[in-house]
Design a protein around this motif. Structure first.
Motif, PDB file in Angstrom:
ATOM      1  N   LEU A 288      59.540  42.671  24.454  1.00  0.00           N
ATOM      2  CA  LEU A 288      59.194  43.964  25.031  1.00  0.00           C
ATOM      3  C   LEU A 288      58.298  44.762  24.106  1.00  0.00           C
ATOM      4  N   ALA A 289      58.547  44.642  22.797  1.00  0.00           N
ATOM      5  CA  ALA A 289      57.687  45.375  21.864  1.00  0.00           C
ATOM      6  C   ALA A 289      56.247  44.925  22.058  1.00  0.00           C
ATOM      7  N   THR A 290      56.073  43.624  22.161  1.00  0.00           N
ATOM      8  CA  THR A 290      54.711  43.100  22.323  1.00  0.00           C
ATOM      9  C   THR A 290      54.110  43.578  23.640  1.00  0.00           C
ATOM     10  N   LEU A 291      54.889  43.448  24.689  1.00  0.00           N
ATOM     11  CA  LEU A 291      54.372  43.869  25.991  1.00  0.00           C
ATOM     12  C   LEU A 291      54.000  45.346  25.956  1.00  0.00           C
ATOM     13  N   GLN A 292      54.826  46.107  25.263  1.00  0.00           N
ATOM     14  CA  GLN A 292      54.539  47.539  25.202  1.00  0.00           C
ATOM     15  C   GLN A 292      53.156  47.772  24.573  1.00  0.00           C
TER      16      GLN A 292
END
Length: 1713
Positions: free
Chosen positions: A702-706
């Protein structure tokens, strides 16, 4: 075989044989006669056999040696034609299997000879083949000879023969082994005891083997010998052999007949003892060889690796590993280690290529890999073979990038400059990117300048080798560039695919088995259960073992795989290759996840994440390999600025997007390449398909997607979906059209990813939520301290996740909403706004979702859902609260009917709005409340009604918006109406609830705690309503107070009848009196400062322009309301135990209001006082009149109407009193109070009245502008109360009370008026009118006097006191009362606009009082008390003042009235006085009376100059009346009257009759002299009295005689002096006064003579006459005077003397007696 057995075939065979023999005999006829004979005898033999035997073939076989003989002899001729014919015939016999073993041996010997003579080589091979394949008659020595024959032919000079022989050898070898397999098949059923073979026994000792097996054994053993370059044991006669051919044969045997080696120990032994050592030995040159090492450095020259052998060895190894791994565990370990070594960078390029191919063969066999893992990696002290293989592949790939290939210089040179070096065999459509001028780039890897093309080598999943198949090549081939890399790449992909599909398949099986066993375990029978449980435990063990293997496999390979794949991913320029790499990483990540291997899972995910982000976009999240470090939660971008893409590293990647990094500091832009987007899609795919196994790695994902979402500029929209939006700051995001079209897809996948969270299990879902929460926390940290656009990714996705998981919202609600509440408190407004948006959307969705069971049956869930809404109330940001309230409004509109137990929470939200939170918030909250009150009261549980009241009340107290406060009071009224209409149902429900709570409380052992507790619950509801309104009644804003007060009293008035009787107690004490206390306190402390305007442009009337005045209005309203309730509900209140105490408290409030320094309040207090005094005690009979009875005393007209300020609402629904009382009959009939208690109440009222009166009228000590002086209306009202009050207390009204009353009335009348009020109260000064206050005072005394009149005897002692009081008022006529030290002005001098005090005109009042006195005296003169208390004397004493002032009186009417009053009083009083003369009670009166007469008749005041003659005469006539009274009422009764008094009267008359008293001529005396009538009257009376017969004592006569002589003497003197003066003055006229005096004297003389004449002659003393006559000469002397006036007076004086002109009678002898 049926083809050769059929009669036709046999017949044909016989024919063919005979023709063959014939042909042979023909050929040999000339040259070889023996052969011819043999042939012919053979024909006969054949015929004989055919004729004699039915089984022709069997007979032929028996005699085959003889049958074959001619043909063998034919071959022996070495004649080609004959030989060919014979061989063909032999082959025919063989094919019909009619050759015996002996014959076969003979044939083989014959073939050997042919071979040695090099004849018919191909035919020989054919014959051998036919011989060996058609039957099994050839074996052992013969067989070996036949095989050797083939080998020998293989090594001839003829190429065709060589190849054919090679093929034949291969076929023969196969046949040998096939025979053995067939033999095993036949003997399969016979189980033999295996004989243990001694390890050291002779190699030839194979006695245990069956014949075919023995042949096979010997053959294989010799093949090994031959390859090892040793002499064969069995294949005797071998002359020559090549290793390559030997290895090929070994490989084919091993490959084709593995079961032979696995089933027979002897063969296994050969494998172990011969084959493996052989292979290892042959490998040695390859192992030792180092490319590029100088030969000088090593002592012995190293043999160079030889491609054909090496390649064949690898093939053998492949087979050994594949087929016999289980037998050769240790050996395989060595082989595998060797293979790994061959990959080293210092090995020749071709060697590495074939090694990679071999490894590829292993990689496509996952089960084999699994075995390696079990046998080596999982054993202690063993090489970690599987790990090494994977690592070796990784290093191999790395080495290819780092070291340019040196194997073929030609291609090396070309690698850098043009792409022709590699075969351009790849299809051009495999995802290549066009760059620049249409040059099509090959799919390739590029890393740090090394460019390696990707070749398509095999179909996925099969290891089709190129160089391992080059069996014809002797020299090492040139390996095309990129070939090794491509194979290695495929190795990795196949390895991953194989392992994962195998493990996942097994995992799936285990899971399904578990399910079935658990289902089966629930079967009923005991035995089966036991059995099941056993099998389950077996399965468990099996699963534990399997799981250990799977984990070890993954653990062994993941590091190597990851390293290699990451590198390849970095280097890949081909979309298809990238896709494959990503797929491999994804499958590995998912597999690790399924197996719960967190570290490796996170590592793979990290790799994909890194690939998704721009280069050098360092997220600290991704730099850590373990998830453990995620807790530090800081990932800004490392370094000062983002490095741009460097051409060296990624020049081949097409940039498709430019965006901003998500960082605390703005840092330029970053670029996304198409590969980043590809990785991102993989990441999405991973999360979407394998979310359940991600666990803590959700955080990474999720961090990456964010960050990607941020860079691409996707912004959240409703429902949490991300839509392409514009970046807010910095250089705007730039996207290529390719990405633009991709964005909706990505956004869609993102949404689908979170939608799919509904399929995750609870634990995984929690991981997802936790990850989103921690992401959000980080975003919050970054957004602190700046108002930059925050990253809303996490919040939006929390919302999305919540929305799709509504069906199990309970499990994630708390963490989800807990976090969103934190977001709502964030200082960054955009972040907050989204937090609130998400939270409210979730709450609304949760409430509308159709849960199972529905919310209406699941109260706990409903409360859970609503709770965060309540929690939002603790957040102070107004925007959040607005969202919260809008949410409430929507909930009400959609779910209002079904909120049920959620009402307290919803109402709590409205009630939580505080005063300081801005108008719009309060307005919105109030809108909600209005909706509730109008629509939802009937649907909510009755227990919530109290909360509604509280909330409505709290809005009333908000001071932001007056209208809201006023409307909320209206709402309270509506609520009360609702209570009234639905009273019964509410009461029932509340009682039920109360009972339940009571029970709970008892069980817990606690006391039930609720406001107003002992009262029944429904009454408590009312009390809460009243209490709320009560609070509003003391609001700081006057309008609110007014409205609340009116509503409170209206509700109590309209609906109070619903209350239980006992509850009234609480209403009175806790509500009404409490309110009165607070209002009193606020009013007394209110500010006196002037308020300029009421906000805006509203002007304030001067009567309300200070806080104090505004509070006064409230006090008035409240007091009036309470009083009205006491009045109308007295029948309810009196039966309550402490009514008298309540009465006292109420009176106390009335008193303090009345004494407040505010005219409005004090006056209103009296009105309330009047109102409660009209109450009568309850009528005793049961049939009550319909309306409360009127007060049954004649009440004087009160000031204004008594009703008090009218309320805006009419009193509705007042039941008849009868009904009201009826309500309580059931429980407690009201006690009818006894009269005594009633009296106490009235006396309490009297005491209050007195305190009010005495306090309010007490003059202040000092005076200044602000001194408060009570108003006239107040005093009037106060006074008017007394008559009504008196009616109730007259029985006990004592003298003391009367004195108190007197003091009060006196003080009240003394109060001055302020000049600005005077025009309204005072009549113009000339009008003799009483003010209403004075009227009231007199009325009060009148009531009292009348009561005494009809009262009992003992009351009459009060008369004197009343007289005193009235007389005090009479005195006001001349001496207005003083009010303390206050200086009052006369009204004429007062200026209206100044604060001055004006004295009233007391004259009319005093005069009226005087009239009352006279009236009263007329009635009461004879009363004992009146006599005893010297009332008459007092009256006289009082009248003496105006009488003595006479013209100096303020009003002329006063003294006239005084005189007439005196005359009336005396006319009644004197007889009484005479009557009581003896008692001495009147002794002191006489002197007083004498003085009064004296002061009046001879007043010192001067008549006004403007007094007309008529007026003067009228005034004189009054004086005359007085003298007449003396002559009629006093003098005749002289005997009953004290002598002194009579003497005084005489002296007075004397003075009146004489015109001059002093020698000085003053104006005053002149005036007196003018009262001729008066003088005359005096004379007459004097004479009448002096000479009356009734002189009782000589003393009296003496007095009168003396008086006469004095009078005459004075006359004489005056006349003498006048004559003297006139003579002296000559011509000058005398002074006016002297003339006047003489005229008076002359008039007096004439009057005297007149009087004497009228008197009885006997009463006149002789001396008197003498003196009169003696005057005559003097008079005559005056004739000379010049004044005409004197002359006319003289004429009148002289005329009466004519009566003396006669002779004296004889009777008069003595002049004096």
């Amino acid at each position: 075989m049926s083809g050769t057995n059929s009669p036709e075939a046999v017949k044909k065979l016989l024919e063919n044989m005979q023709s063959d023999l014939r042909a042979l005999s023909l050929e040999c006829k000339k040259k070889f006669p023996p052969v011819k004979e043999a042939a012919e005898s053979g024909i006969i033999k054949v015929k004989t056999i055919a004729a004699r035997n039915t089984e022709i073939l069997a007979a032929l076989k028996e005699n085959s040696s003889e049958v074959v003989q001619p043909f063998l002899m034919g071959c022996g001729t070495k004649e080609p034609k004959i030989t060919q014919l014979c061989l063909a015939a032999i082959q025919r016999l063989m094919s019909h299997e009619v050759v015996s073993e002996t014959a076969a041996g003979n044939i083989i010997n014959m073939l050997w000879q042919l071979m040695e003579n090099s004849l018919e080589e191909l035919k020989l091979l054919q014959t051998v083949l036919v011989l060996l394949t058609t039957n099994t008659v050839v074996h052992d020595e013969a067989l070996s000879k036949a095989i050797v024959l083939c080998f020998r032919l293989h090594f001839t000079k003829d190429n065709i023969t060589n190849n054919t022989a090679a093929a034949t050898v291969r076929q023969v070898v196969t046949v040998v082994f096939e025979r053995m397999v067939a033999e095993d098949e036949r003997h399969r059923d016979i189980i033999e005891q295996p004989v243990l073979v001694q390890g050291n026994s002779n190699r030839r000792c194979v006695s245990t083997l069956k014949p075919c097996a023995k042949d096979a054994y010997m053959l294989f053993q010799d093949l090994c010998q031959l390859v090892n370059a040793d002499a064969p044991y069995w294949l005797v006669g071998m002359t020559e052999m090549t290793r390559t051919f030997g290895l090929e044969l070994l490989e084919s045997v091993l490959n084709d007949f593995p079961q032979v080696f696995l089933q027979h120990q002897e063969f296994s032994f050969l494998l172990k003892e011969r084959v493996c050592p052989l292979v290892i030995k042959l490998f040695s040159p390859n192992i030792k060889f180092r490319q590029g090492s100088s030969s000088s450095s090593s002592p012995a020259p190293v043999e160079k690796p030889y491609f054909p052998i090496c390649m064949r060895l690898l093939r053998v190894v492949s087979v050994l590993i594949k087929q016999f791994y289980s037998l050769l565990v240790t050996e395989c370990e060595i082989f595998l280690s060797l293979l790994v070594k061959f990959l080293d960078a210092d090995k020749p390029q071709w060697l590495r290529a074939v090694a990679v191919e071999s490894i590829h063969r292993l990689c496509v066999q996952p089960q084999l890999l699994r075995s390696f893992c079990q046998s080596y990696d999982m054993k202690q002290h063993s090489t970690k073979v599987f790990r090494d293989i994977v690592n070796a592949l990784g290093s191999f790939i790395q080495s290819l990038f780092l070291v340019p290939p040196t194997g073929n210089p030609a291609t090396t040179n070309q690698a850098g400059n043009n792409n022709s070096g590699g075969p351009v065999s790849t299809p051009a459509n495999s995802g290549m990117l066009g760059i620049g001028g249409g040059v099509t780039l090959l799919p390739a890897f590029e890393y740090r300048g090394t460019w390696i093309p990707i070749l398509t080598i095999t179909v996925q999943g099969s290891a089709k080798a190129t160089y391992l198949e080059m069996l014809d090549k002797v020299e090492p081939p040139t390996i095309p560039e990129g070939y090794a890399m491509s194979v290695a790449f495929h190795c990795l992909l196949d390895l991953v695919r194989g392992i994962t599909s195998m493990i996942e398949g097994e995992l799936g099986e285990v899971e399904t088995e578990c399910q079935t066993t658990t289902e089966a375990a629930s079967s009923p029978t005991q035995s089966s259960e036991r059995q099941e449980s056993q099998s389950t435990s077996d399965q468990m063990d099996k699963e534990i073992v399997s799981r250990a293997v799977w984990e070890e496999m993954v653990n062994a390979c993941w590091c190597g795989l990851l390293a290699a794949l990451s590198l390849l991913l970095d280097a890949s320029t081909d979309e298809a290759a990238t896709e494959n790499i990503l797929k491999a990483e994804l499958t590995m990540a998912a597999l690790c996840g399924r197996l719960g291997l967190v570290t490796s899972r996170d590592a793979f995910i990290t790799a994909i994440c890194k690939g998704s982000l721009p280069p050098h976009y360092a997220l600290t999240v991704l730099n850590t390999t373990t998830a453990a470090t995620l807790s530090n939660k800081s990932y800004s971008i490392q370094g000062q600025s983002v490095m741009m893409i460097s051409p060296s590293s990624e020049s081949h990647q097409q940039v498709v997007a430019v965006g901003q990094p998500l960082a605390v500091q703005p840092q330029g832009t970053v670029m996304l390449t198409s590969k980043n987007i590809q990785c991102m899609r993989t990441l999405l795919n991973l999360a979407h398909c394998h979310g359940a196994v991600l666990g803590t790695s959700w955080q990474l994902v999720l961090a990456t997607l964010q960050h990607l979402v941020w860079i691409l500029g996707l912004k959240p929209s409703s429902g949490g979906a991300l839509k392409p939006g514009r970046a807010v700051e910095g250089p705007s995001t730039v996207l290529t059209t390719a990405v633009m079209t991709d964005l909706p897809v990505i956004s869609n996948i993102l949404s689908r990813l979170f939608e799919s969270s509904q399929y995750l299990d609870d634990v995984s879902l929690h991981h997802l939520i936790n990850a989103l929460c921690s992401l959000s926390l980080e975003a919050m940290d970054m957004a602190y301290g700046n108002n930059k656009e925050p990253s809303l990714f996490a919040v939006a996705k929390l919302l999305e996740t919540g929305l799709v998981n509504m069906h199990r919202i309970e499990i994630l609600w708390r963490p989800l909403t807990g976090h969103l509440l934190e977001v709502c408190q964030h200082p960054n407004s955009r972040m907050r706004e989204w937090g609130a948006e998400a939270l409210t959307s979730l709450i609304k969705a949760g409430l509308t979702f159709s849960h199972d069971p529905p919310l209406s049956q699941n109260q706990r869930l409903q409360l859970l859902l609503l709770n965060p809404l309540k929690e939002m109330s603790s957040i102070n940001h107004p925007d959040i609260r607005l969202k919260q309230l809008e949410c409430v409004l929507q909930i009400l509109q959609s779910q209002g009917d079904s909120l049920g137990p959620g009402w307290p929470l919803v109402l709590g939200v409205m009630g939580a709005i505080r005063n300081d939170q801005g108008e719009s918030l309060i307005r919105t909250a109030f809108q909600c409340l209005q909706l509730v009150v109008t629509d939802f009261l009937p649907t909510m549980p009755c227990t919530c009604l109290q909360i509604v009241v509280d909330v409505a009340g709290s809005f009333g107290l908000h001071n932001q918006e007056l209208n809201i406060s006023l409307t909320s009071i209206g709402l309270l009224w509506n609520i009360s109406d609702y209570f009234f209409q639905r009273g019964e149902t509410i009461e029932k429900e509340l009682n039920k609830e109360e009972a339940a709570q009571q029970k709970q409380a008892e069980e817990k052992g606690v006391v039930l705690n609720r406001p107003f507790h002992p009262a029944p619950p429904f009454d408590c509801l009312w009390l809460c309503l009243y209490a709320k309104l009560g609070e509003l009644c003391v609001d700081p804003r006057p309008a609110v107070r007014k409205s609340a007060g009116q509503t409170l009293f209206s509700t109590i008035g309209a609906h109070g009848t619903l209350l239980q009787h006992s509850t009234w107690h609480t209403v009175i004490w806790k509500v009404l009196f409490h309110l009165l206390d607070r209002v009193r306190e606020s009013s007394t402390t209110a500010d006196k400062e002037k308020i300029e305007s009421g906000g805006g442009n509203i002007l304030i009337h001067h009567s309300r322009d200070t806080a104090e005045k505004q509070w006064a209005e409230t006090w008035v309203l409240t007091l009036a309301g309470v009083a009205r309730i006491f009045n109308t509900r007295r029948y309810l209140l009196q039966p309550l135990g402490d009514f008298s105490r309540a009465w006292d408290v109420l009176l106390d409030h009335i008193q303090s209001a009345a004494l407040s320094k505010n005219n409005e309040v004090s006056l209103a207090a009296l009105k309330s006082f009047q109102e409660i005094l009209q109450i009568v005690s309850p009528v005793r009979d049961s049939d009550k009149p319909e309306t409360p009875p009127a007060v049954n005393v004649p009440v004087p007209v009160l000031l204004g109407s008594i009703s008090g300020p009218g309320l805006s609402r009419p009193f509705v629904r007042t039941d008849s009193i009868g009904e009201k009382l009826g309500r309580y009959n059931s429980s407690e009939p009201p006690i009818v109070t006894d009269e005594l208690e009633d009296l106490n109440l009235w006396w309490a009222a009297w005491n209050t009245w007195y305190r009010i009166g005495s306090e309010s009228t007490k003059p202040p000590v000092t005076f200044d502008k602000l001194t408060f002086i009570p108003s006239q209306p107040f005093l009037t009202a106060l006074t008017q109360i007394f008559p009504a009050l008196y009616q109730h207390i007259k029985a006990g009204f004592s003298m003391g009370d009367l004195q108190k009353l007197g003091v009060t009335l006196h003080s009240a009348v003394s109060v001055p008026i302020s000049s600005d009020a005077s025009p309204f109260i005072l009549p113009s000064y000339t009008e003799a009118v009483l003010t209403s206050l004075q009227e009231a005072v007199l009325t009060a005394l009148d009531v009292l006097q009348k009561a005494i009149c009809v009262g009992p005897e003992n009351m009459q002692i009060m008369y004197p006191a009343i007289f005193d009081q009235l007389l005090a008022f009479v005195e006001f006529s001349c001496k207005p009362p003083q009010y303390g030290q206050l200086e009052t002005k006369h009204i004429a001098n007062a200026k209206y606009n100044q604060a001055e005090w004006v004295a009233l005109n007391y004259v009319p009042f005093a005069e009226r009082s005087l009239e009352v006195v006279v009236d009263l005296y007329q009635k009461t003169a004879c009363h004992k008390a009146v006599v005893n208390e010297k009332v008459l004397q007092n009256i006289i004493k009082t009248l003496r003042v105006p009488l003595s002032l006479k013209y100096s009186c303020p009003s002329e009417s006063t003294w006239k009235l005084a005189v007439s009053s005196l005359l009336k009083v005396l006319s009644i009083g004197l007889p009484v006085a005479r009557q009581h003369a003896s008692s001495g009670k009147f002794d002191s009166m006489w002197p007083e009376l004498a003085n009064t007469f004296e002061d009046f008749l001879f007043t010192k005041s001067i008549p006004p100059d403007n007094l007309s003659i008529q007026e003067f005469q009228r005034n004189e006539s009054i004086d005359v009346e007085v003298v007449q009274l003396i002559s009629t009422e006093i003098l005749p009764y002289a005997n009953f009257i004290p002598k002194e008094f009579v003497g005084q009267i005489m002296t007075m008359l004397n003075k009146g009759s004489i015109h001059s008293q002093s020698s000085s001529f003053t104006e005053a005396e002149i005036d007196i002299r003018l009262r001729e009538e008066f003088s005359k009257m005096c004379f007459e009376t004097l004479l009448q009295f002096s000479f009356s017969n009734k002189v009782t004592t000589p003393q009296e006569g003496y007095i009168s005689r003396m008086a006469l002589s004095v009078l005459l003497k004075r006359s004489q003197d005056v006349l003498h002096r006048y004559i003297e003066d006139e003579r002296l003055s000559g011509k000058c006229p005398l002074p006016r006064q002297q003339v006047t005096e003489i005229i008076f004297v002359l008039k007096a003389v004439s009057t005297l003579i007149d009087s004497l004449k009228k008197t009885q002659p006997e009463n006149v003393d002789g001396n008197t006459w003498a003196q009169v006559i003696a005057l005559y000469p003097t008079l005559v002397e005056c004739i000379t005077c010049s004044s005409a006036e004197v002359c006319s007076a003289l004429k009148e004086a002289l005329v009466p003397f004519k009566d003396f002109m006669q002779p004296p009678a004889s009777k008069v002898q003595n002049g004096e007696s």
